[in-house]
Motif scaffolding. Sequence first.
Motif, PDB file in Angstrom:
ATOM      1  N   ALA A  72      -7.129   4.214   0.363  1.00 54.44           N
ATOM      2  CA  ALA A  72      -6.576   2.740  -0.266  1.00 54.44           C
ATOM      3  C   ALA A  72      -5.141   2.544  -0.018  1.00 54.44           C
ATOM      4  CB  ALA A  72      -5.732   2.932  -1.734  1.00 54.44           C
ATOM      5  N   ASP A  97      -2.508   2.638   0.599  1.00 61.25           N
ATOM      6  CA  ASP A  97      -1.458   2.781  -0.376  1.00 61.25           C
ATOM      7  C   ASP A  97      -0.274   3.640   0.649  1.00 61.25           C
ATOM      8  OD1 ASP A  97       0.426   2.622  -2.158  1.00 61.25           O
ATOM      9  OD2 ASP A  97      -0.631   2.846  -3.823  1.00 61.25           O
ATOM     10  N   TRP A 134       2.146   5.757  -1.884  1.00 63.12           N
ATOM     11  CA  TRP A 134       0.976   6.640  -2.445  1.00 63.12           C
ATOM     12  C   TRP A 134       1.491   7.918  -0.875  1.00 63.12           C
ATOM     13  CZ3 TRP A 134      -3.783   5.607  -4.584  1.00 63.12           C
ATOM     14  CH2 TRP A 134      -4.791   7.433  -5.238  1.00 63.12           C
ATOM     15  N   THR A 156       2.191   4.159  -7.119  1.00 64.34           N
ATOM     16  CA  THR A 156       1.459   3.472  -7.110  1.00 64.34           C
ATOM     17  C   THR A 156       0.804   2.230  -6.987  1.00 64.34           C
ATOM     18  OG1 THR A 156      -0.642   4.674  -8.079  1.00 64.34           O
ATOM     19  CG2 THR A 156       0.366   5.463  -6.809  1.00 64.34           C
ATOM     20  N   SER A 157      -0.321   1.646  -6.124  1.00 67.43           N
ATOM     21  CA  SER A 157      -0.993   0.749  -6.813  1.00 67.43           C
ATOM     22  C   SER A 157      -1.295   0.730  -7.199  1.00 67.43           C
ATOM     23  CB  SER A 157      -1.311   0.105  -5.091  1.00 67.43           C
ATOM     24  OG  SER A 157      -2.790   0.809  -5.190  1.00 67.43           O
ATOM     25  N   GLN A 158      -2.451   1.757  -8.326  1.00 64.19           N
ATOM     26  CA  GLN A 158      -3.200   2.253  -8.850  1.00 64.19           C
ATOM     27  C   GLN A 158      -2.219   2.287 -10.367  1.00 64.19           C
ATOM     28  OE1 GLN A 158      -5.312   5.788  -8.408  1.00 64.19           O
ATOM     29  NE2 GLN A 158      -7.176   4.678  -8.473  1.00 64.19           N
ATOM     30  N   LEU A 172      -1.350  -1.991 -11.029  1.00 62.60           N
ATOM     31  CA  LEU A 172      -2.217  -2.632 -11.742  1.00 62.60           C
ATOM     32  C   LEU A 172      -2.807  -2.001 -13.246  1.00 62.60           C
ATOM     33  CD1 LEU A 172      -5.044  -2.934  -9.161  1.00 62.60           C
ATOM     34  CD2 LEU A 172      -3.296  -4.566  -9.562  1.00 62.60           C
ATOM     35  N   LYS A 173      -2.255  -0.983 -13.439  1.00 64.52           N
ATOM     36  CA  LYS A 173      -2.586   0.144 -14.770  1.00 64.52           C
ATOM     37  C   LYS A 173      -1.794  -0.678 -15.676  1.00 64.52           C
ATOM     38  CE  LYS A 173      -4.941   4.653 -14.005  1.00 64.52           C
ATOM     39  NZ  LYS A 173      -4.302   5.323 -13.831  1.00 64.52           N
ATOM     40  N   HIS A 229      -7.279  -2.348  -6.293  1.00 59.32           N
ATOM     41  CA  HIS A 229      -6.009  -1.313  -5.369  1.00 59.32           C
ATOM     42  C   HIS A 229      -6.298  -1.224  -4.441  1.00 59.32           C
ATOM     43  CE1 HIS A 229      -8.496   2.265  -6.532  1.00 59.32           C
ATOM     44  NE2 HIS A 229      -7.723   2.971  -5.648  1.00 59.32           N
ATOM     45  N   TYR A 230      -7.364  -0.936  -3.651  1.00 55.45           N
ATOM     46  CA  TYR A 230      -7.105  -0.931  -2.559  1.00 55.45           C
ATOM     47  C   TYR A 230      -6.558  -2.388  -1.534  1.00 55.45           C
ATOM     48  CZ  TYR A 230      -9.640   3.069  -1.773  1.00 55.45           C
ATOM     49  OH  TYR A 230     -10.848   4.672  -2.218  1.00 55.45           O
ATOM     50  N   LEU A 253      -4.781  -4.489  -2.825  1.00 57.91           N
ATOM     51  CA  LEU A 253      -3.658  -4.691  -3.702  1.00 57.91           C
ATOM     52  C   LEU A 253      -2.513  -3.911  -2.083  1.00 57.91           C
ATOM     53  CD1 LEU A 253      -1.121  -6.034  -4.787  1.00 57.91           C
ATOM     54  CD2 LEU A 253      -1.251  -3.908  -6.472  1.00 57.91           C
ATOM     55  N   SER A 254      -2.256  -3.191  -1.666  1.00 58.37           N
ATOM     56  CA  SER A 254      -2.437  -2.132  -0.908  1.00 58.37           C
ATOM     57  C   SER A 254      -2.574  -2.498   0.111  1.00 58.37           C
ATOM     58  CB  SER A 254      -2.365  -0.631  -0.886  1.00 58.37           C
ATOM     59  OG  SER A 254      -2.963  -0.109  -2.288  1.00 58.37           O
TER      60      SER A 254
END
Length: 302
Positions: free
Chosen positions: A24, A26, A29, A94-96, A99-100, A153-154, A156-157
């Motif tokens: 990702a 990230d 992370w 993390t980026s995930q 986004l959540k 999320h990839y 975004l990171s």
Amino acid sequence: ILSRNENGFFLMVEGSQIDWAAHANDAIWTVTDFIAWDEAVKTAVQFAQRDKHTIVLAMPDHNTGGMTIGGYNNDYKNRRVEFARDPLLQMKMTSQGVLKMMGNNATIANLKAVVTEYWGIELTDEQVDKIIHYSKNYSGKYSSSPAIPIPLHYALSRVVSEEHTIVGWSTHGHTGGNVPFWVYGLDLPSGLISNSDVGKIAKNVVGGEMLDDCLYIDLDKTHLSWSVNLSDVKNEHAIVEGFKFPLNSDHFFANNVRQKTLPGITVYASITGKLYISSQAIEQVMSLKKHNRMLLRGSNTQ
């Protein structure tokens, strides 16, 4: 618990999220999960130091993402350690996870808001536009697997790394660089070693021919018929006595029904043209063939 076994024990601990994080791109992370893995290795080494009969091998099987420190411009003179550290210290998840936190409010304003709240970064309109269109513009170049779009999320990171940190990335896939190999309790020569030698070292540690006898049986040394289909990169598989074995997976299918998880995975060595499956997989194949023959005889007698 394992140390109570008078015959000793073998334990494998995987920090799998490091790979996911680097796919990702990230940074937070990747760094935090590597630290967690490092703590796990520390615990293992401390046990080995007390036990005095334990060997610890710690290694990645490959690098991912091509993570570096350097940034995206040539302003070398003004770079300080804070430039690498401070952006990461602001990141709370993390980026995930970021986004959540958007929930069902998938708006540009909300994306900016959650990135500011949880990463301490203020995205510009231009950066948001790049994130939104990243998958369309870069999947063909940077995707870790053919024909698979890059997730949001990839994007975004990657964009945040480029615009707000001095962490660099070369890909969302695996890279071919050298990786470290740490050993405690075993005398090995220093310097570069081939990746295939790592398997031989591990094999010697866990006891002779166990891997060959149990996990990786060369099907050319059996009476089983088999073939391999590599025509679809998303569905590479072997057919063993009519049963489908997805490559690099720990299961197989009988009549399109997934069977129970196997020890080891199905491995096809394209250079040598050999196929390897576990002894338990062979036993299951033979048992299913016998069962199918019994069913067939039963139907013929009716």
